[in-house]
Design a protein around this motif. Structure first.
Motif, mmCIF file in Angstrom:
data_model
loop_
_atom_site.group_PDB
_atom_site.id
_atom_site.type_symbol
_atom_site.label_atom_id
_atom_site.label_comp_id
_atom_site.label_asym_id
_atom_site.label_seq_id
_atom_site.Cartn_x
_atom_site.Cartn_y
_atom_site.Cartn_z
ATOM 1 N N LYS A 195 0.820 -1.209 0.000
ATOM 2 C CA LYS A 195 0.000 0.000 0.000
ATOM 3 C C LYS A 195 0.853 1.258 0.000
ATOM 4 N N GLY A 196 2.044 1.170 0.608
ATOM 5 C CA GLY A 196 2.890 2.353 0.668
ATOM 6 C C GLY A 196 4.342 1.993 0.900
ATOM 7 N N LEU A 197 5.209 2.965 0.678
ATOM 8 C CA LEU A 197 6.646 2.781 0.878
ATOM 9 C C LEU A 197 7.229 4.054 1.472
ATOM 10 N N VAL A 198 8.104 3.878 2.453
ATOM 11 C CA VAL A 198 8.802 5.002 3.060
ATOM 12 C C VAL A 198 10.296 4.785 2.859
ATOM 13 N N ALA A 199 10.940 5.702 2.131
ATOM 14 C CA ALA A 199 12.374 5.610 1.866
ATOM 15 C C ALA A 199 13.129 6.344 2.961
ATOM 16 N N CYS A 200 13.848 5.587 3.790
ATOM 17 C CA CYS A 200 14.541 6.163 4.949
ATOM 18 C C CYS A 200 16.037 5.893 4.894
ATOM 19 N N ALA A 201 16.592 5.817 3.697
ATOM 20 C CA ALA A 201 18.026 5.559 3.571
ATOM 21 C C ALA A 201 18.821 6.758 4.081
ATOM 22 N N SER A 202 20.129 6.568 4.182
ATOM 23 C CA SER A 202 20.969 7.589 4.817
ATOM 24 C C SER A 202 21.399 8.707 3.878
ATOM 25 N N SER A 203 21.016 8.639 2.598
ATOM 26 C CA SER A 203 21.396 9.705 1.666
ATOM 27 C C SER A 203 20.250 9.980 0.705
ATOM 28 N N ASP A 204 20.211 11.215 0.198
ATOM 29 C CA ASP A 204 19.172 11.581 -0.765
ATOM 30 C C ASP A 204 19.293 10.774 -2.049
ATOM 31 N N ALA A 205 20.524 10.476 -2.455
ATOM 32 C CA ALA A 205 20.729 9.717 -3.688
ATOM 33 C C ALA A 205 20.121 8.322 -3.570
ATOM 34 N N GLU A 206 20.338 7.673 -2.433
ATOM 35 C CA GLU A 206 19.762 6.343 -2.223
ATOM 36 C C GLU A 206 18.246 6.406 -2.209
ATOM 37 N N ASN A 207 17.710 7.398 -1.508
ATOM 38 C CA ASN A 207 16.258 7.520 -1.430
ATOM 39 C C ASN A 207 15.645 7.799 -2.798
ATOM 40 N N LEU A 208 16.319 8.623 -3.594
ATOM 41 C CA LEU A 208 15.815 8.926 -4.934
ATOM 42 C C LEU A 208 15.769 7.668 -5.792
ATOM 43 N N LEU A 209 16.817 6.861 -5.713
ATOM 44 C CA LEU A 209 16.859 5.632 -6.502
ATOM 45 C C LEU A 209 15.778 4.655 -6.048
ATOM 46 N N ILE A 210 15.566 4.572 -4.747
ATOM 47 C CA ILE A 210 14.511 3.703 -4.216
ATOM 48 C C ILE A 210 13.144 4.161 -4.718
ATOM 49 N N VAL A 211 12.908 5.468 -4.660
ATOM 50 C CA VAL A 211 11.619 6.018 -5.083
ATOM 51 C C VAL A 211 11.374 5.769 -6.568
ATOM 52 N N LEU A 212 12.382 6.015 -7.395
ATOM 53 C CA LEU A 212 12.223 5.822 -8.840
ATOM 54 C C LEU A 212 11.946 4.358 -9.174
ATOM 55 N N THR A 213 12.686 3.458 -8.534
ATOM 56 C CA THR A 213 12.485 2.029 -8.789
ATOM 57 C C THR A 213 11.101 1.586 -8.333
ATOM 58 N N ALA A 214 10.709 2.032 -7.145
ATOM 59 C CA ALA A 214 9.405 1.648 -6.610
ATOM 60 C C ALA A 214 8.264 2.187 -7.468
ATOM 61 N N ARG A 215 8.412 3.421 -7.939
ATOM 62 C CA ARG A 215 7.352 4.017 -8.757
ATOM 63 C C ARG A 215 7.188 3.280 -10.082
ATOM 64 N N LEU A 216 8.296 2.864 -10.669
ATOM 65 C CA LEU A 216 8.220 2.114 -11.922
ATOM 66 C C LEU A 216 7.563 0.751 -11.716
#
Length: 225
Positions: free
Chosen positions: A192-213
């Motif tokens: 239902k949802g995902l929260v990206a809590c990695a230690s860097s913005d770059a990691e979180n951005l990659l997680i978000v892009l992958t999850a959205r796709l």
């Protein structure tokens, strides 16, 4: 249910792949067995002039040490060959026993069974939330979701916090949260949802892009570092 505090993050901790099937541990023994059968059958055929079936039969009863009689009396060369084949079978038995003892003592069988149980549980999970990264922020997010009665799967690249979460009966996976295979195992297609809590913005951005796709309908929140 309170979730455990994350241990200090060590960036040198390697990512650990999923536990392999126990069969992989015995591929070496199986390969040696097949080699001995082929060599033994060929040897009896070449040295004793046996038919392929008789040569195979002689090889099997020699390696299994069942004590059946010879197909026909062996020549001196055939007897020496049989001694070597028996010695090879003894080495194979010792290797197989050592592999089995090592496997049981290492606890890998327990990890394999737990992994199977966890995969079955995750496969049937729906409308849950993925928490990617289990640092200070990830812990608070996971705790808040659990306090609201929501189902949570935590993904972290470090084995220590994942082990702690499992002991607290919280679903968790070791892996890279931006990896499609890891997200698939965590049930992102039915989440239902995902929260990206990695230690860097770059990691979180990659997680978000992958999850959205992978799941365009997924509700996503990302931590800004």
């Amino acid at each position: 249910m309170p979730v455990p505090s994350p241990p200090p993050v060590s960036h040198s901790t390697p990512w650990q792949p999923p536990v392999r099937h126990p069969f992989h541990r015995f591929l070496g023994a199986l390969s040696i067995l097949l080699l001995l059968v082929v060599v033994g059958s060929f040897g009896y055929w070449a040295l004793e002039g046996m038919s392929p079936l008789d040569a195979l039969y002689m090889t099997v009863i020699t390696l299994s040490t069942v004590g059946f009689g010879e197909v026909h009396p062996l020549s001196p060369q055939g007897r020496l060959f049989t001694i070597g084949l028996i010695a090879g079978g003894g080495v194979l038995a010792a290797y197989s026993a050592g592999t089995a003892v090592e496997y049981l003592a290492s606890g890998e069988w327990r990890d394999f069974l737990e992994g199977r149980r966890e995969r079955r549980m995750l496969k049937g999970m729906k409308d849950h939330y993925l928490v990617c990264g289990y640092g200070r922020v990830g812990r608070h997010v996971a705790q808040e979701l659990i306090d609201q009665g929501l189902r949570v799967v935590v993904i972290d690249s470090h084995p220590e916090p994942v082990s702690q979460l499992k002991r607290s009966e919280v679903s968790a996976l070791v892996g890279d949260a931006s990896d499609e295979s890891v997200l698939t195992m965590a049930g992102i297609l039915h989440a239902k949802g995902l929260v990206a809590c990695a230690s860097s913005d770059a990691e979180n951005l990659l997680i978000v892009l992958t999850a959205r796709l992978m799941n365009p309908k997924l509700r996503i929140v990302a931590r800004a570092v």
